[in-house]
Design a protein around this motif. Structure first.
Motif, PDB file in Angstrom:
ATOM      1  N   GLU A  69      -4.819  -1.712   0.996  1.00 35.08           N
ATOM      2  CA  GLU A  69      -4.889  -1.118   2.333  1.00 35.08           C
ATOM      3  C   GLU A  69      -6.185  -1.466   3.058  1.00 35.08           C
ATOM      4  O   GLU A  69      -6.308  -1.237   4.265  1.00 35.08           O
ATOM      5  CB  GLU A  69      -4.738   0.405   2.247  1.00 35.08           C
TER       6      GLU A  69
ATOM      7  N   ALA B 259      -6.369  -4.593  10.801  1.00 38.58           N
ATOM      8  CA  ALA B 259      -5.321  -5.117   9.935  1.00 38.58           C
ATOM      9  C   ALA B 259      -4.231  -5.746  10.796  1.00 38.58           C
ATOM     10  O   ALA B 259      -4.100  -5.417  11.982  1.00 38.58           O
ATOM     11  CB  ALA B 259      -4.737  -3.993   9.086  1.00 38.58           C
TER      12      ALA B 259
ATOM     13  N   THR C  64      -7.203  -4.499   3.319  1.00 40.98           N
ATOM     14  CA  THR C  64      -7.021  -5.855   3.840  1.00 40.98           C
ATOM     15  C   THR C  64      -7.069  -5.846   5.360  1.00 40.98           C
ATOM     16  O   THR C  64      -6.334  -5.099   6.011  1.00 40.98           O
ATOM     17  CB  THR C  64      -5.680  -6.431   3.362  1.00 40.98           C
ATOM     18  N   ALA C  65      -7.973  -6.644   5.917  1.00 36.16           N
ATOM     19  CA  ALA C  65      -8.163  -6.669   7.369  1.00 36.16           C
ATOM     20  C   ALA C  65      -9.224  -7.709   7.702  1.00 36.16           C
ATOM     21  O   ALA C  65      -9.898  -8.241   6.816  1.00 36.16           O
ATOM     22  CB  ALA C  65      -8.614  -5.294   7.873  1.00 36.16           C
TER      23      ALA C  65
ATOM     24  N   ARG D 231     -12.613  -2.673  11.483  1.00 35.00           N
ATOM     25  CA  ARG D 231     -11.653  -3.582  10.878  1.00 35.00           C
ATOM     26  C   ARG D 231     -10.345  -3.527  11.641  1.00 35.00           C
ATOM     27  O   ARG D 231     -10.019  -2.524  12.287  1.00 35.00           O
ATOM     28  CB  ARG D 231     -11.425  -3.251   9.402  1.00 35.00           C
TER      29      ARG D 231
ATOM     30  N   THR E 248      -9.154  -9.897   2.062  1.00 37.10           N
ATOM     31  CA  THR E 248      -7.799  -9.748   1.531  1.00 37.10           C
ATOM     32  C   THR E 248      -7.885  -9.170   0.128  1.00 37.10           C
ATOM     33  O   THR E 248      -8.588  -9.726  -0.730  1.00 37.10           O
ATOM     34  CB  THR E 248      -7.070 -11.098   1.486  1.00 37.10           C
TER      35      THR E 248
END
Length: 114
Positions: free
Chosen positions: A87, A39, A89-90, A37, A111
């Motif tokens: 945290e 971010a 979210t990416a 991932r 998200t």
């Protein structure tokens, strides 16, 4: 080999999502599969790794919440994500390594709202 990732979206904190990664060829039985991932403003990081022998590894930040798996018959790898936090979210990318080659999916955005 082409990988198609899907399953991202908007979810509230504490919720769950399952990401899927479908390969254009029957490779997952023999491949090492991983999810990464990235971010905003951050480097891409390894989230979960599934070795061809079934061994799994997870980033400390997702241990106990995320599960990587694969369905060889469907040529699909999954990332089950539970207890999501902002945290997490990416943009999430799947990666497969096989026969000396490395292949990436296009990314699917996750998200998590607080």
């Amino acid at each position: 080999v082409q990988l198609q990732a899907s399953g991202g979206g908007l979810v509230q904190a504490g919720g769950s999502l399952r990401l899927s990664c479908v390969a254009s060829e029957m490779i997952f039985r023999f491949a090492n599969v991983a999810w990464h991932r990235q971010a905003p403003g951050e480097q891409r990081e390894l989230v979960a790794d599934l070795i061809s022998d079934g061994t799994t590894k997870y980033a400390d930040s997702v241990k106990g919440r995320f599960t990587i798996s694969r369905d060889n018959a469907k040529n699909t790898a999954y990332l089950q994500m539970n207890k999501l936090t902002p945290e997490d979210t990416a943009v999430y990318y799947c990666r497969a390594e096989i026969f000396g080659g490395t292949y990436w999916g296009q990314g699917t955005e996750v998200t998590v709202s607080s």
